[in-house]
Enzyme design. Sequence first.
Site, PDB file in Angstrom:
ATOM      1  N   HIS A  86       1.864   4.341  -3.265  1.00  0.00           N
ATOM      2  CA  HIS A  86       1.525   5.780  -3.087  1.00  0.00           C
ATOM      3  C   HIS A  86       2.788   6.195  -3.646  1.00  0.00           C
ATOM      4  O   HIS A  86       2.766   7.474  -4.471  1.00  0.00           O
ATOM      5  CB  HIS A  86       1.509   6.237  -1.667  1.00  0.00           C
ATOM      6  CG  HIS A  86       0.006   6.290  -0.816  1.00  0.00           C
ATOM      7  ND1 HIS A  86      -0.981   6.626  -1.433  1.00  0.00           N
ATOM      8  CD2 HIS A  86      -0.077   5.713   0.154  1.00  0.00           C
ATOM      9  CE1 HIS A  86      -2.181   6.387  -0.536  1.00  0.00           C
ATOM     10  NE2 HIS A  86      -1.716   5.753   0.274  1.00  0.00           N
ATOM     11  N   GLU A 115      -6.224   6.587  -2.463  1.00  0.00           N
ATOM     12  CA  GLU A 115      -5.862   5.622  -1.482  1.00  0.00           C
ATOM     13  C   GLU A 115      -6.414   4.096  -1.941  1.00  0.00           C
ATOM     14  O   GLU A 115      -5.724   3.077  -1.597  1.00  0.00           O
ATOM     15  CB  GLU A 115      -7.291   5.703  -0.284  1.00  0.00           C
ATOM     16  CG  GLU A 115      -6.267   6.682   0.685  1.00  0.00           C
ATOM     17  CD  GLU A 115      -5.041   6.178   1.668  1.00  0.00           C
ATOM     18  OE1 GLU A 115      -5.346   4.857   1.979  1.00  0.00           O
ATOM     19  OE2 GLU A 115      -4.249   6.477   1.289  1.00  0.00           O
ATOM     20  N   HIS A 165      -9.581   7.835   2.999  1.00  0.00           N
ATOM     21  CA  HIS A 165      -9.864   6.555   3.332  1.00  0.00           C
ATOM     22  C   HIS A 165     -11.042   5.883   3.523  1.00  0.00           C
ATOM     23  O   HIS A 165     -11.186   4.448   3.419  1.00  0.00           O
ATOM     24  CB  HIS A 165      -9.114   6.170   4.718  1.00  0.00           C
ATOM     25  CG  HIS A 165      -7.666   6.698   4.842  1.00  0.00           C
ATOM     26  ND1 HIS A 165      -7.439   8.066   5.212  1.00  0.00           N
ATOM     27  CD2 HIS A 165      -6.455   6.139   4.760  1.00  0.00           C
ATOM     28  CE1 HIS A 165      -6.088   8.230   5.139  1.00  0.00           C
ATOM     29  NE2 HIS A 165      -5.656   7.011   4.997  1.00  0.00           N
ATOM     30  N   HIS A 172       0.931  -1.204  -0.085  1.00  0.00           N
ATOM     31  CA  HIS A 172       0.088   0.115  -0.089  1.00  0.00           C
ATOM     32  C   HIS A 172       0.776   1.485   0.022  1.00  0.00           C
ATOM     33  O   HIS A 172       0.800   2.181  -0.853  1.00  0.00           O
ATOM     34  CB  HIS A 172      -0.946  -0.083   1.356  1.00  0.00           C
ATOM     35  CG  HIS A 172      -1.750   1.246   1.357  1.00  0.00           C
ATOM     36  ND1 HIS A 172      -3.092   0.937   1.342  1.00  0.00           N
ATOM     37  CD2 HIS A 172      -1.263   2.467   1.944  1.00  0.00           C
ATOM     38  CE1 HIS A 172      -3.553   2.468   1.500  1.00  0.00           C
ATOM     39  NE2 HIS A 172      -2.576   3.075   1.835  1.00  0.00           N
ATOM     40  N   GLU A 173       1.907   1.210   1.048  1.00  0.00           N
ATOM     41  CA  GLU A 173       2.717   2.512   0.969  1.00  0.00           C
ATOM     42  C   GLU A 173       3.467   2.668  -0.112  1.00  0.00           C
ATOM     43  O   GLU A 173       3.655   3.817  -0.659  1.00  0.00           O
ATOM     44  CB  GLU A 173       3.634   2.470   2.510  1.00  0.00           C
ATOM     45  CG  GLU A 173       2.758   2.270   3.642  1.00  0.00           C
ATOM     46  CD  GLU A 173       1.655   3.449   3.572  1.00  0.00           C
ATOM     47  OE1 GLU A 173       1.720   4.598   3.054  1.00  0.00           O
ATOM     48  OE2 GLU A 173       0.636   3.099   4.738  1.00  0.00           O
TER      49      GLU A 173
END
Length: 547
Positions: A364, A384, A449, A360-361
Amino acid sequence: MSRTRHIRGSRLATAGIAAGAATLLAATLAPTAHAADRPTRTTAIANAASALVAHAASLGLTTAEDTSVRDVIVDADGTQHVRYDRTYRQLPVLGGDFVVHLAANGSYRSADRATRSSISLSSVTPKVAAPKAADLAVNALRAANLGEALKGMTAKPQLIVDALHGAPKLAWRTNVVAKDSLGNPVARTVLTDARSGVQIDAWDSVETATGDGKSLYSGTVPLETTLSGSTYQLKDATRGGTYTGDAANKTDLCIFGICISRAPATVFTDADNHWGTGATSDRSSAAVDAQYGTNETWDYYKNVHGRNGIAGDGKGSYNRVHYGNSYNNAFWDDSCFCMTYGDGDGTQLGPLVALDVAGHEMTHGVTSKTAALTYSGESGGLNEATSDIMGTLVEWYANNSSDLGDYLIGEKIVRSGFGKAALRFMDQPSKDGNSADCWSSSVGNLDVHYSSGVANHFAYLLAEGSGPKTINGVSYNSPTCNSSSVNGIGRDKLGAIWYRALTVYMTSSTNYAGARTATLSAAKDLYGVGSSEYGAVAAAWSAVSVG
């Protein structure tokens, strides 16, 4: 300006080498020799030396060549294998190595040669001087690192005979090493024709090692590390120099998006290349998870989508673990090109270093280098969701038996005090109590989110379809917003369509209507406008009220 992307929203403080299990190979087709009768290394070398004399012609040995023993293996039944390097007129021969195989009684059985070319050079005097070969190698290292400013460059040419690339020829083998802007080692071996100056071959040559680590969430995992002196560093030169450091429970000091000081990222080191214990009491256990998650994400993007690194430039990012005190969050920061992980408070969340969180990170970072979706409104929800979707696909790609693929976000890090089985649920996002299942004109007013739920729901429906089902032991039930039935096309096609839409068609202001258009364009490019995949994309968006 610093831009951070978190795994959790603001309502909470946001959120191998197998362990020495190699078995000795016992001889099964021949009786085991008694230890006292088994040939020694010295005996094997002497037997092989006799074989070299008797079989010189078949081994391509001439009076201009010499040999040196590199390794000796004596099997349990007495069979001997002696490995040689060779020189030609005192120059090392690349591709000149061979292995002689001998019976237990020392008699010659066979040989394996790296190459079978006979060597006969008219001269071993180079036309290209050593300094010129060094300059060519330095340029090759710069080119391999996309022109990045490298520091401490050194180049050491060695004259050799290259028998590995066609007809044997005189060549310079130059090892050139430097450090990149982050202080990570970079190195390349460059093979140059010593008569013409043409590059024959080149390869990365940073001294790396394969170790293993006991993680908190993913079991024992392989790790590529860097040997520095007698100490191993948790740096992976095979993945752009990515490394993991200890933030020492400190935090960044940032005002209006400008960081005055940063928590450290002191690279983890280890003496034996076996990292962590799988328990939080060992600070390197969380580092194992972070590095492993980085590795799997790097490999997913490279092997599935052909993207070489987060920015597509082959350069690695870095991780900071143990950030702050009981910090219930993980985040990506563009300004440091790094991921940061808190340890969690132990009641609601544990250390936030799970595999899908890492995916996920890092995603980004991919988004920031491609569509750069604005982190507010509907585009923020898509930002997101992109990280949730691709982080989920990373988890499936890793195929880790300790963390099986699923459509739950952060299920490994939640604790009993959190009250739910995961941070988010892609099949029915509203199960978290806040996220939207379906698009409405007010969805852009939600925290990003939670507005992400619309795209997460679309992604699940596109991959798996609607209705109840059990996948990898997890029960799902994904209703549609228009009471339709949707047939899924699989995770691989979901990933291909979303990645192309993100990198080719989406822009900073893309909203949900624009995401529908972008993914349909991607499906058209990949599968055709009349394809079942194109129709499935349209149906899945309609099923979440976008269209």
